[in-house]
Design a protein around this motif. Structure first.
Motif, PDB file in Angstrom:
ATOM      1  N   ASN A 128       0.823  -1.208   0.000  1.00 34.68           N
ATOM      2  CA  ASN A 128       0.000   0.000   0.000  1.00 34.68           C
ATOM      3  C   ASN A 128       0.858   1.259   0.000  1.00 34.68           C
ATOM      4  OD1 ASN A 128      -2.325  -1.537   0.016  1.00 34.68           O
ATOM      5  ND2 ASN A 128      -2.464  -1.552   2.239  1.00 34.68           N
ATOM      6  N   LEU A 129       1.938   1.243   0.763  1.00 32.49           N
ATOM      7  CA  LEU A 129       2.822   2.392   0.814  1.00 32.49           C
ATOM      8  C   LEU A 129       3.529   2.595  -0.518  1.00 32.49           C
ATOM      9  CD1 LEU A 129       3.567   4.557   2.802  1.00 32.49           C
ATOM     10  CD2 LEU A 129       5.404   3.115   3.629  1.00 32.49           C
ATOM     11  N   ARG A 130       3.922   1.511  -1.161  1.00 30.16           N
ATOM     12  CA  ARG A 130       4.568   1.601  -2.480  1.00 30.16           C
ATOM     13  C   ARG A 130       3.612   2.225  -3.493  1.00 30.16           C
ATOM     14  NH1 ARG A 130       6.137  -3.689  -3.316  1.00 30.16           N
ATOM     15  NH2 ARG A 130       4.246  -4.106  -4.463  1.00 30.16           N
ATOM     16  N   LYS A 131       2.342   1.854  -3.432  1.00 24.88           N
ATOM     17  CA  LYS A 131       1.359   2.429  -4.357  1.00 24.88           C
ATOM     18  C   LYS A 131       1.125   3.908  -4.073  1.00 24.88           C
ATOM     19  CE  LYS A 131      -1.045  -1.808  -5.496  1.00 24.88           C
ATOM     20  NZ  LYS A 131      -2.333  -2.484  -5.594  1.00 24.88           N
ATOM     21  N   THR A 132       1.134   4.284  -2.791  1.00 29.70           N
ATOM     22  CA  THR A 132       0.976   5.691  -2.441  1.00 29.70           C
ATOM     23  C   THR A 132       2.144   6.507  -2.960  1.00 29.70           C
ATOM     24  OG1 THR A 132      -0.287   5.125  -0.455  1.00 29.70           O
ATOM     25  CG2 THR A 132       0.725   7.304  -0.519  1.00 29.70           C
ATOM     26  N   ILE A 133       3.358   5.973  -2.837  1.00 28.48           N
ATOM     27  CA  ILE A 133       4.542   6.660  -3.348  1.00 28.48           C
ATOM     28  C   ILE A 133       4.433   6.826  -4.862  1.00 28.48           C
ATOM     29  CG2 ILE A 133       7.034   6.416  -3.716  1.00 28.48           C
ATOM     30  CD1 ILE A 133       7.137   5.139  -0.895  1.00 28.48           C
ATOM     31  N   ALA A 134       3.953   5.819  -5.541  1.00 29.33           N
ATOM     32  CA  ALA A 134       3.783   5.909  -6.996  1.00 29.33           C
ATOM     33  C   ALA A 134       2.746   6.974  -7.357  1.00 29.33           C
ATOM     34  CB  ALA A 134       3.366   4.555  -7.556  1.00 29.33           C
ATOM     35  N   ARG A 135       1.671   7.057  -6.593  1.00 31.30           N
ATOM     36  CA  ARG A 135       0.655   8.091  -6.856  1.00 31.30           C
ATOM     37  C   ARG A 135       1.234   9.485  -6.652  1.00 31.30           C
ATOM     38  NH1 ARG A 135      -2.840   4.459  -3.673  1.00 31.30           N
ATOM     39  NH2 ARG A 135      -4.118   3.321  -5.163  1.00 31.30           N
TER      40      ARG A 135
END
Length: 64
Positions: free
Chosen positions: A45-52
């Motif tokens: 989830n954190l990796r996806k937030t960083i990508a966003r």
């Protein structure tokens, strides 16, 4: 964090959130390597937030 929330942030807030999220991700990964996390999906989830956040920064820089 959802995309709607991210799009409403200012440029400085985006950079601050990106830095803090990156630091948090590094800590989670190190903790996970030493002993397993209760919820390893936090990393995803954190990796996806960083990508966003990176996507929004790129979008704003291309518009300017």
């Amino acid at each position: 964090m959802k995309q709607e929330e991210i799009s409403q942030l200012s440029l400085e807030d985006l950079k601050d959130r990106l830095n803090s999220s990156t630091e948090q991700m590094e800590k989670l990964i190190m903790t996970h390597k030493v002993s397993y996390l209760e919820n390893p999906l936090q990393i995803r989830n954190l990796r996806k937030t960083i990508a966003r956040l990176n996507t929004e920064l790129t979008k704003r820089s291309s518009q300017a």
